[in-house]
Design a protein around this motif. Structure first.
Motif, PDB file in Angstrom:
ATOM      1  N   PRO A  33       0.737  -1.132   0.119  1.00 46.95           N
ATOM      2  CA  PRO A  33       0.027   0.065   0.008  1.00 46.95           C
ATOM      3  C   PRO A  33       0.800   1.225  -0.073  1.00 46.95           C
ATOM      4  O   PRO A  33       0.446   2.089  -0.734  1.00 46.95           O
ATOM      5  CB  PRO A  33      -0.881  -0.191   1.319  1.00 46.95           C
ATOM      6  CG  PRO A  33      -0.722  -1.467   1.736  1.00 46.95           C
ATOM      7  CD  PRO A  33       0.453  -2.095   1.073  1.00 46.95           C
ATOM      8  N   LYS A  34       1.894   1.199   0.785  1.00 48.19           N
ATOM      9  CA  LYS A  34       2.776   2.587   0.774  1.00 48.19           C
ATOM     10  C   LYS A  34       3.387   2.884  -0.519  1.00 48.19           C
ATOM     11  O   LYS A  34       3.237   3.919  -0.947  1.00 48.19           O
ATOM     12  CB  LYS A  34       3.723   2.430   1.816  1.00 48.19           C
ATOM     13  CG  LYS A  34       4.622   3.624   1.932  1.00 48.19           C
ATOM     14  CD  LYS A  34       5.455   3.615   3.207  1.00 48.19           C
ATOM     15  CE  LYS A  34       6.513   4.704   3.195  1.00 48.19           C
ATOM     16  NZ  LYS A  34       6.235   5.986   2.676  1.00 48.19           N
ATOM     17  N   ALA A  35       3.866   1.891  -1.296  1.00 46.01           N
ATOM     18  CA  ALA A  35       4.395   1.723  -2.476  1.00 46.01           C
ATOM     19  C   ALA A  35       3.410   2.470  -3.590  1.00 46.01           C
ATOM     20  O   ALA A  35       3.580   3.580  -4.212  1.00 46.01           O
ATOM     21  CB  ALA A  35       4.920   0.759  -3.169  1.00 46.01           C
ATOM     22  N   GLU A  36       2.194   2.047  -3.165  1.00 50.34           N
ATOM     23  CA  GLU A  36       0.888   2.497  -4.282  1.00 50.34           C
ATOM     24  C   GLU A  36       0.707   3.942  -3.977  1.00 50.34           C
ATOM     25  O   GLU A  36       0.674   4.837  -5.023  1.00 50.34           O
ATOM     26  CB  GLU A  36      -0.244   1.537  -4.070  1.00 50.34           C
ATOM     27  CG  GLU A  36      -0.127   0.286  -4.605  1.00 50.34           C
ATOM     28  CD  GLU A  36       0.262   0.180  -6.056  1.00 50.34           C
ATOM     29  OE1 GLU A  36      -0.382   0.844  -6.853  1.00 50.34           O
ATOM     30  OE2 GLU A  36       0.980  -0.615  -6.605  1.00 50.34           O
ATOM     31  N   VAL A  37       0.811   4.315  -2.818  1.00 51.56           N
ATOM     32  CA  VAL A  37       0.579   6.084  -2.414  1.00 51.56           C
ATOM     33  C   VAL A  37       1.685   6.633  -3.220  1.00 51.56           C
ATOM     34  O   VAL A  37       1.650   7.649  -3.514  1.00 51.56           O
ATOM     35  CB  VAL A  37       0.300   5.950  -0.806  1.00 51.56           C
ATOM     36  CG1 VAL A  37       0.359   7.535  -0.579  1.00 51.56           C
ATOM     37  CG2 VAL A  37      -1.031   5.284  -0.549  1.00 51.56           C
ATOM     38  N   ASP A  38       2.997   6.038  -2.727  1.00 46.13           N
ATOM     39  CA  ASP A  38       4.242   6.864  -3.109  1.00 46.13           C
ATOM     40  C   ASP A  38       3.976   7.118  -4.768  1.00 46.13           C
ATOM     41  O   ASP A  38       4.478   8.256  -5.324  1.00 46.13           O
ATOM     42  CB  ASP A  38       5.108   6.106  -2.962  1.00 46.13           C
ATOM     43  CG  ASP A  38       5.905   6.187  -1.592  1.00 46.13           C
ATOM     44  OD1 ASP A  38       5.209   7.113  -0.755  1.00 46.13           O
ATOM     45  OD2 ASP A  38       6.490   5.286  -0.967  1.00 46.13           O
ATOM     46  N   LYS A  39       3.328   6.057  -5.437  1.00 43.67           N
ATOM     47  CA  LYS A  39       3.337   6.379  -7.125  1.00 43.67           C
ATOM     48  C   LYS A  39       2.484   7.296  -7.253  1.00 43.67           C
ATOM     49  O   LYS A  39       2.653   8.058  -8.010  1.00 43.67           O
ATOM     50  CB  LYS A  39       2.904   4.938  -7.638  1.00 43.67           C
ATOM     51  CG  LYS A  39       3.876   3.734  -7.593  1.00 43.67           C
ATOM     52  CD  LYS A  39       3.176   2.667  -8.538  1.00 43.67           C
ATOM     53  CE  LYS A  39       3.991   1.252  -8.209  1.00 43.67           C
ATOM     54  NZ  LYS A  39       3.587   0.305  -8.628  1.00 43.67           N
ATOM     55  N   LEU A  40       1.236   7.190  -6.520  1.00 41.95           N
ATOM     56  CA  LEU A  40       0.283   8.228  -6.738  1.00 41.95           C
ATOM     57  C   LEU A  40       0.904   9.758  -6.322  1.00 41.95           C
ATOM     58  O   LEU A  40       0.450  10.751  -7.244  1.00 41.95           O
ATOM     59  CB  LEU A  40      -0.982   8.241  -5.890  1.00 41.95           C
ATOM     60  CG  LEU A  40      -1.839   6.766  -6.364  1.00 41.95           C
ATOM     61  CD1 LEU A  40      -2.973   6.744  -5.199  1.00 41.95           C
ATOM     62  CD2 LEU A  40      -2.307   7.266  -7.502  1.00 41.95           C
ATOM     63  N   ALA A  45      -0.905  12.186  -9.529  1.00 39.59           N
ATOM     64  CA  ALA A  45      -2.316  11.868  -9.309  1.00 39.59           C
ATOM     65  C   ALA A  45      -3.150  12.363  -7.829  1.00 39.59           C
ATOM     66  O   ALA A  45      -4.251  12.303  -7.785  1.00 39.59           O
ATOM     67  CB  ALA A  45      -2.326  10.341  -9.574  1.00 39.59           C
ATOM     68  N   MET A  46      -2.334  12.495  -6.975  1.00 39.66           N
ATOM     69  CA  MET A  46      -2.599  12.800  -5.631  1.00 39.66           C
ATOM     70  C   MET A  46      -1.850  13.738  -5.147  1.00 39.66           C
ATOM     71  O   MET A  46      -0.350  13.526  -5.165  1.00 39.66           O
ATOM     72  CB  MET A  46      -2.864  11.741  -4.805  1.00 39.66           C
ATOM     73  CG  MET A  46      -3.264  11.837  -3.470  1.00 39.66           C
ATOM     74  SD  MET A  46      -3.356  10.689  -2.082  1.00 39.66           S
ATOM     75  CE  MET A  46      -3.544   9.024  -3.016  1.00 39.66           C
ATOM     76  N   SER A  47      -2.112  14.728  -4.474  1.00 36.66           N
ATOM     77  CA  SER A  47      -0.993  15.552  -3.871  1.00 36.66           C
ATOM     78  C   SER A  47      -1.023  15.433  -2.317  1.00 36.66           C
ATOM     79  O   SER A  47      -1.799  14.582  -1.848  1.00 36.66           O
ATOM     80  CB  SER A  47      -1.865  17.108  -3.909  1.00 36.66           C
ATOM     81  OG  SER A  47      -3.001  17.130  -2.926  1.00 36.66           O
ATOM     82  N   GLN A  48      -0.008  16.080  -1.541  1.00 41.55           N
ATOM     83  CA  GLN A  48       0.083  15.632  -0.337  1.00 41.55           C
ATOM     84  C   GLN A  48      -0.910  16.119   0.444  1.00 41.55           C
ATOM     85  O   GLN A  48      -1.487  15.486   1.574  1.00 41.55           O
ATOM     86  CB  GLN A  48       1.759  16.288   0.021  1.00 41.55           C
ATOM     87  CG  GLN A  48       2.102  16.098   1.666  1.00 41.55           C
ATOM     88  CD  GLN A  48       2.415  14.493   1.759  1.00 41.55           C
ATOM     89  OE1 GLN A  48       3.000  14.069   0.873  1.00 41.55           O
ATOM     90  NE2 GLN A  48       1.626  14.130   2.906  1.00 41.55           N
ATOM     91  N   GLN A  49      -1.544  17.229  -0.094  1.00 40.33           N
ATOM     92  CA  GLN A  49      -2.758  17.809   0.893  1.00 40.33           C
ATOM     93  C   GLN A  49      -3.928  16.697   0.839  1.00 40.33           C
ATOM     94  O   GLN A  49      -4.704  16.555   1.759  1.00 40.33           O
ATOM     95  CB  GLN A  49      -3.115  19.019   0.257  1.00 40.33           C
ATOM     96  CG  GLN A  49      -4.361  19.671   1.074  1.00 40.33           C
ATOM     97  CD  GLN A  49      -4.941  20.915   0.451  1.00 40.33           C
ATOM     98  OE1 GLN A  49      -4.150  21.521  -0.512  1.00 40.33           O
ATOM     99  NE2 GLN A  49      -5.785  21.672   1.233  1.00 40.33           N
TER     100      GLN A  49
END
Length: 66
Positions: A33-40, A45-49
């Motif tokens: 899951p962490k790797a998938e979030v890092d990819k986003l 595709a996703m901002s830190q906010q």
């Protein structure tokens, strides 16, 4: 008195449907899951906010998903 949160989810039934969908997703998810979030985050595709907002929401509901 109507609960606006449940109203936004289509009533209690909508909430149960969301919970079932999450459980199905969790059961079928493969990978890190962490790797998938890092990819986003890296792809934009996703901002830190957005991630911060989702993490805050997840903390509020984590007791429901165990």
């Amino acid at each position: 008195m109507n609960n606006p949160f449940f109203g936004a989810l289509g009533g209690g039934n909508g909430f149960m449907q969301m919970l079932q969908q999450f459980q199905q997703f969790r059961a079928n998810f493969q990978g890190n899951p962490k790797a998938e979030v890092d990819k986003l985050l890296q792809s934009g595709a996703m901002s830190q906010q957005e991630l911060n907002q989702l993490q805050s929401m997840a903390k509020q509901f984590e007791h429901l998903f165990h």
